[in-house]
Design a protein around this motif. Structure first.
Motif, short mmCIF file in Angstrom:
data_model
loop_
_atom_site.label_atom_id
_atom_site.label_comp_id
_atom_site.label_asym_id
_atom_site.label_seq_id
_atom_site.Cartn_x
_atom_site.Cartn_y
_atom_site.Cartn_z
N GLN A 26 38.53 94.39 3.08
CA GLN A 26 37.89 93.52 4.06
C GLN A 26 36.43 93.90 4.24
OE1 GLN A 26 39.00 93.78 8.33
NE2 GLN A 26 39.30 91.57 8.16
N ILE A 27 35.60 92.88 4.42
CA ILE A 27 34.19 93.08 4.75
C ILE A 27 33.93 92.41 6.08
CG2 ILE A 27 31.80 92.52 4.16
CD1 ILE A 27 32.57 92.73 1.22
N ILE A 28 33.32 93.15 6.98
CA ILE A 28 32.92 92.63 8.29
C ILE A 28 31.41 92.48 8.27
CG2 ILE A 28 32.93 93.01 10.78
CD1 ILE A 28 35.28 95.05 10.22
N VAL A 29 30.92 91.26 8.43
CA VAL A 29 29.48 91.01 8.46
C VAL A 29 29.07 90.93 9.92
CG1 VAL A 29 27.60 89.50 7.76
CG2 VAL A 29 29.59 89.77 6.27
N VAL A 30 28.18 91.83 10.32
CA VAL A 30 27.69 91.85 11.70
C VAL A 30 26.22 91.44 11.66
CG1 VAL A 30 27.37 93.20 13.79
CG2 VAL A 30 29.29 93.72 12.25
N GLU A 31 25.95 90.23 12.17
CA GLU A 31 24.58 89.73 12.22
C GLU A 31 24.46 88.81 13.43
OE1 GLU A 31 23.56 87.05 8.93
OE2 GLU A 31 25.70 86.66 8.66
N GLU A 32 23.26 88.79 14.00
CA GLU A 32 23.03 87.93 15.15
C GLU A 32 22.69 86.52 14.71
OE1 GLU A 32 20.30 89.58 18.00
OE2 GLU A 32 21.93 90.80 18.80
N GLU A 82 40.03 81.90 12.33
CA GLU A 82 38.99 80.96 12.76
C GLU A 82 38.64 81.06 14.24
OE1 GLU A 82 36.98 78.97 10.78
OE2 GLU A 82 37.90 80.21 9.25
N GLN A 83 38.88 82.22 14.83
CA GLN A 83 38.48 82.50 16.21
C GLN A 83 37.15 83.24 16.18
OE1 GLN A 83 40.37 81.29 18.81
NE2 GLN A 83 41.47 80.36 17.09
N TRP A 84 36.33 83.04 17.22
CA TRP A 84 35.03 83.70 17.25
C TRP A 84 35.19 85.22 17.22
CZ3 TRP A 84 30.86 81.34 16.01
CH2 TRP A 84 30.70 79.98 16.30
N LEU A 85 34.46 85.84 16.33
CA LEU A 85 34.41 87.30 16.23
C LEU A 85 33.07 87.77 16.76
CD1 LEU A 85 35.96 89.79 15.21
CD2 LEU A 85 34.85 89.47 13.01
N PHE A 86 31.99 87.34 16.10
CA PHE A 86 30.63 87.62 16.54
C PHE A 86 29.90 86.28 16.68
CE2 PHE A 86 31.76 91.36 13.84
CZ PHE A 86 31.88 92.27 14.87
N PRO A 87 29.99 85.66 17.85
CA PRO A 87 29.45 84.30 18.04
C PRO A 87 27.96 84.19 17.71
CG PRO A 87 30.77 84.97 19.94
CD PRO A 87 30.60 86.18 19.07
N ALA A 88 27.59 82.99 17.31
CA ALA A 88 26.20 82.70 16.93
C ALA A 88 25.29 82.57 18.15
CB ALA A 88 26.14 81.43 16.11
N LYS A 89 25.86 82.50 19.32
CA LYS A 89 25.04 82.38 20.53
C LYS A 89 24.95 83.73 21.23
CE LYS A 89 29.16 80.76 22.79
NZ LYS A 89 29.90 79.62 23.20
#
Length: 170
Positions: A95-101, A131-138
């Motif tokens: 698994q890859i977790i992408v953490v970006e704002e 398909e649930q928010w993990l790191f939301p775009a807002k």
């Protein structure tokens, strides 16, 4: 002419940019995850600092990352994303977790670059596997929220009980 400029960009400039990024090691693996790396974290800029703080909140330093199989990839140039480095980073991961704002600039490129790979890891970022928010775009990302999300994934992979306690506390 516009079409000539576009052709020059795609045929010459983009390959030159990617070669420059590769030669100057703008993107780099920060922790290898040891011999059995299963979880990868890709991040950049402020989000990288937030991830490091999140790992600190979980009590995970670089040595613990390698013991737990956590590989971290710090992106120096977000677009275009250098594909050879991404492929090397992704090898062997589950698994890859992408953490970006904000928007998913890196996540989209990672998914595109790994799409044709036969043994590709699952990539999550803005949304999780369901398909649930993990790191939301807002809004801005918070290191504590990042710690909880990473901690939950580590718990599912059977990481030490201390992680469960830390996540419960957070």
């Amino acid at each position: 002419q516009a079409l000539d400029k576009e052709a020059r960009l795609q045929d010459y400039k983009r390959p030159a940019i990617l070669a420059f990024a590769r030669a100057n090691k703008l993107d780099r693996i920060v922790t290898t995850g040891g011999a059995n790396a299963k979880i990868g974290i890709i991040t950049t800029g402020k989000s990288y600092l937030d991830v490091r703080q999140a790992l600190d909140e979980l009590g995970i330093d670089e040595v613990a990352c390698n013991e737990m199989g956590i590989r971290i990839y710090k992106i120096g140039m977000t677009w275009p994303l250098e594909p050879q480095g991404v492929l090397k980073f992704a090898q062997g991961l589950e698994q890859i977790i992408v953490v970006e704002e904000k928007r998913s600039l890196i996540e989209t490129q990672v998914k595109e670059q790994l799409y044709d790979q036969t043994d590709r890891p699952r990539v999550v970022g803005k949304k999780d596997e369901n398909e649930q928010w993990l790191f939301p775009a807002k809004y801005a990302l918070d290191p504590t929220d990042i710690a909880i999300k990473i901690g939950e994934r580590l718990i599912r992979k059977g990481c030490p009980d201390g992680i469960k306690d830390k996540v419960a506390t957070l």
